[in-house]
Motif scaffolding. Structure first.
Motif, PDB file in Angstrom:
ATOM      1  N   THR A 377       0.873  -1.265   0.348  1.00 50.38           N
ATOM      2  CA  THR A 377       0.357   0.115  -0.173  1.00 50.38           C
ATOM      3  C   THR A 377       0.819   1.319   0.214  1.00 50.38           C
ATOM      4  OG1 THR A 377      -1.473   1.044   1.129  1.00 50.38           O
ATOM      5  CG2 THR A 377      -0.133   0.260   2.214  1.00 50.38           C
ATOM      6  N   THR A 378       0.485   2.464  -0.524  1.00 49.26           N
ATOM      7  CA  THR A 378       1.453   3.629  -0.271  1.00 49.26           C
ATOM      8  C   THR A 378       0.628   4.487   0.634  1.00 49.26           C
ATOM      9  OG1 THR A 378      -0.130   4.595  -2.220  1.00 49.26           O
ATOM     10  CG2 THR A 378       1.818   3.763  -2.560  1.00 49.26           C
ATOM     11  N   ARG A 379      -0.624   4.368   1.730  1.00 48.00           N
ATOM     12  CA  ARG A 379      -1.018   4.496   2.403  1.00 48.00           C
ATOM     13  C   ARG A 379      -0.453   5.269   3.063  1.00 48.00           C
ATOM     14  NH1 ARG A 379      -6.221   3.221   4.560  1.00 48.00           N
ATOM     15  NH2 ARG A 379      -6.156   1.444   3.942  1.00 48.00           N
ATOM     16  N   TYR A 380      -0.599   6.661   3.497  1.00 49.53           N
ATOM     17  CA  TYR A 380       1.229   7.490   3.996  1.00 49.53           C
ATOM     18  C   TYR A 380       1.897   7.480   5.463  1.00 49.53           C
ATOM     19  CZ  TYR A 380       2.920  11.470   5.394  1.00 49.53           C
ATOM     20  OH  TYR A 380       4.245  12.779   5.563  1.00 49.53           O
ATOM     21  N   ALA A 381       0.533   6.510   6.400  1.00 49.25           N
ATOM     22  CA  ALA A 381       0.785   6.271   7.456  1.00 49.25           C
ATOM     23  C   ALA A 381       2.278   5.231   7.640  1.00 49.25           C
ATOM     24  CB  ALA A 381      -0.282   5.899   8.315  1.00 49.25           C
ATOM     25  N   GLU A 382       1.620   4.159   6.271  1.00 50.21           N
ATOM     26  CA  GLU A 382       2.911   2.951   5.429  1.00 50.21           C
ATOM     27  C   GLU A 382       3.833   3.239   4.987  1.00 50.21           C
ATOM     28  OE1 GLU A 382      -0.381  -0.979   5.441  1.00 50.21           O
ATOM     29  OE2 GLU A 382      -1.910   0.388   5.998  1.00 50.21           O
ATOM     30  N   ARG A 383       4.099   4.642   4.606  1.00 53.28           N
ATOM     31  CA  ARG A 383       5.105   5.122   3.488  1.00 53.28           C
ATOM     32  C   ARG A 383       6.831   4.559   4.575  1.00 53.28           C
ATOM     33  NH1 ARG A 383       3.177   9.397  -0.131  1.00 53.28           N
ATOM     34  NH2 ARG A 383       1.265   8.235  -0.582  1.00 53.28           N
ATOM     35  N   GLU A 481      -2.198  14.522  -2.752  1.00 56.09           N
ATOM     36  CA  GLU A 481      -1.480  15.000  -1.858  1.00 56.09           C
ATOM     37  C   GLU A 481      -2.918  15.580  -0.526  1.00 56.09           C
ATOM     38  OE1 GLU A 481       1.232  13.233  -0.384  1.00 56.09           O
ATOM     39  OE2 GLU A 481       1.162  11.572  -1.650  1.00 56.09           O
TER      40      GLU A 481
END
Length: 575
Positions: A377-383, A481
């Motif tokens: 995933t590219t979900r912000y919290a998991e980058r 974004e």
């Protein structure tokens, strides 16, 4: 009379033609969504011309870019050759239609200053325009003919706007502050999926601290001391400010700033000195006019290359669209990647006709394989570096399995650069931030693009009519974004759309971006390829439902390698 410009209909063209014609007879909006290559333009324009000749209600056909003027011009030209007599006009920007090649090299504001000077002093050989009958074959031929006839193409077109039965223009002449009057006209909005983004661009305004400083210096140089002092106050404010700015605070700096006399005198002096008549004070005048518009604006001071930029953006693009189209007899919204329900919800359409051709109704099921990889995933919290490495590993697998070109579309430059560090590619490859793609592409290649960028929308990777791509990989979900501006837009929409306000701002852009990317691979029903959706969020109900015509029958895996056999089998199949 036969209004359709071809001997027979392609699949779905007759249905589009009839749907548009009936919606116009009923005076209700029509939302037409059908994939690229189907022939939407011909069907929609022919139906509108038929209705226009029966009712007398004229047509305004609007496209986003100059290049997109050609298809409706071509189809109207075909109809005219079949005996359909209509008075028409084609218009794009003043500078694009100018007969003086040297003026096209100037910046737009410099051009406007030069053009105004030539017209006012009688030194323009093409003004005022001659009343001639310009033939319609292509946009460039139309402009060249008028120049050859000694008639300014722009002024010629502007003069005819009110009376022409068919107007073909860019969006500017519908959605800008100087837009044409579309009351009691049929309006066709092509590439309608991009209309909100286009309106944001048309109604945005940017002014750098350097430009404000230049305006201050010029006002002081030519003796306009009082004006210079006020401009300097604005300059000092921008220099010390960052982030969101109150519109009222900005207006206080320019509300009593009268620049007409200064602009007139400075322009005259520059002409006497045989210098360009442009003065940066025009930018301050434009800022003042922008702040006084009825459009609700968001203002902020941005950082750009170590400098400050004052930026204004419209808060509710849908409201701008509604206002621009107020009074139109009926509107046809036309696109190949339109999320119909999301679009109608965002625009606030309570009643409308629609014709929506799903992807899987146009492209045969055996011609595409969709892979959904839920392991990344590219979900912000998991980058992070581990996630970027995992995405690079999957892209490497996809590139190895693909027989021809691979287009990877990233949600942002940040994600693209994060993944790029770990992606080692031995075939010819290009990234959106590192130079132009070669004109002659090899048999196998890789392109890294960014959603809503130049390689993800409106471009074809073809040779002699054959699509050079075999795979499109969408890395993550291309949500815009988050920013204070977008969050403010959500807040503005909440009273009307409630929980769907977020969808109107973020989900809408993501779905359009995904469909635009897929459209690079499928330019017609005969194209074949793999669609790789690399993010676990594609398996969640919201996105899965919005993309059901792409995801139905998808192979869902935890790693693309698990789908290797399916991909090999797909590419080895002989149809």
């Amino acid at each position: 009379m036969d209004f359709f410009p071809y001997p027979s209909f392609r699949p779905f063209q007759a249905e589009i033609y009839n749907k548009v014609y009936e919606s116009l007879r009923n005076g209700v909006p029509a939302l037409i969504n059908a994939p690229t290559g189907l022939g939407k333009t011909a069907a929609v324009l022919a139906a509108a011309v038929k209705f226009m000749l029966e009712s007398g209600i004229p047509i305004h056909y609007a496209v986003r870019t100059r290049a997109e003027l050609e298809p409706p011009v071509r189809e109207l030209s075909r109809m005219r050759r079949q005996g359909v007599e209509v008075d028409y006009v084609v218009i794009k920007s003043r500078q694009d239609m100018c007969c003086y090649p040297q003026l096209k090299k100037l910046s737009y504001l410099e051009f406007l200053a030069e053009c105004t000077y030539l017209r006012k002093t009688g030194k323009c050989a093409y003004y005022p325009p001659e009343d001639v009958d310009a033939p319609l074959r292509s946009v460039s031929a139309y402009v060249k003919f008028l120049c050859a006839a000694g008639s300014c193409p722009y002024e010629y077109a502007k003069k005819k706007l009110g009376d022409a039965k068919v107007v073909i223009s860019t969006y500017y002449y519908v959605f800008s502050k100087e837009g044409a009057d579309v009351r009691n006209r049929v309006v066709i909005i092509d590439e309608a999926h991009s209309v909100f983004d286009a309106v944001v661009q048309l109604h945005s305004f940017k002014l750098s601290e350097g430009e404000i400083r230049q305006a201050y210096r010029e006002a002081r140089k030519y003796g306009f001391v009082e004006e210079a002092a006020k401009i300097y106050s604005l300059y000092a404010f921008v220099r010390k400010t960052s982030g969101t700015v109150d519109i009222g605070d900005l207006l206080s700096f320019v509300a009593d700033l009268d620049l007409d006399e200064a602009i007139g005198k400075i322009t005259a002096l520059k002409i006497e000195m045989r210098s360009t008549p442009f003065t940066p004070l025009l930018l301050l005048k434009e800022l003042k006019e922008a702040l006084r518009t009825k459009t609700r604006l968001y203002a902020e001071v941005e950082e750009a290359g170590g400098s400050k930029v004052l930026a204004l953006y419209p808060l509710d693009p849908a409201a701008v669209v509604r206002e621009a189209l107020r009074g139109a007899y009926a509107v046809v919204y036309l696109s190949g990647t339109l999320p119909v329900e999301l679009f109608a919800q965002t625009l606030g359409l309570a009643k409308y006709e629609k014709f929506d051709v799903p992807f899987n109704a146009y492209v045969p099921r055996e011609n595409y394989l969709t892979i959904v990889d839920v392991g990344v995933t590219t979900r912000y919290a998991e980058r992070g570096e581990e996630m970027y490495f995992g995405l690079a590993k999957r892209l490497a697998t996809i590139i190895n399995l693909s027989p021809r070109g691979v287009l990877a579309v990233f949600p942002s430059y940040e994600v693209m650069r994060g993944v790029r560090k770990y992606l080692k590619i031995s075939i010819p490859h290009w990234y959106e931030d590192s130079g132009e793609v070669a004109e002659e592409l090899p048999h196998k290649f890789f392109i890294g693009a960014v959603a809503r960028g130049r390689y993800a929308e409106g471009v074809e990777f073809t040779k002699d009519g054959e699509n050079l791509l075999s795979t499109v990989a969408i890395v993550g979900v291309p949500f815009p974004e988050p920013s204070p501006y977008l969050e403010r837009r959500v807040e503005i929409l909440k009273p009307k759309l409630r929980e769907k306000a977020w969808e109107a701002v973020y989900l809408y852009e993501a779905v359009v971006g995904i469909r635009q990317a897929v459209g690079r691979l499928f330019r017609g029903p005969g194209d074949r390829g793999v669609i790789a959706l690399l993010d676990r969020r594609y398996a969640e109900p919201g996105l899965w439902g919005q993309l059901s015509d792409l995801t139905s029958g998808a192979v869902v895996v935890g790693d693309v390698e698990e789908a290797e056999e399916s991909i090999r089998k797909f590419f080895n199949a002989v149809l």
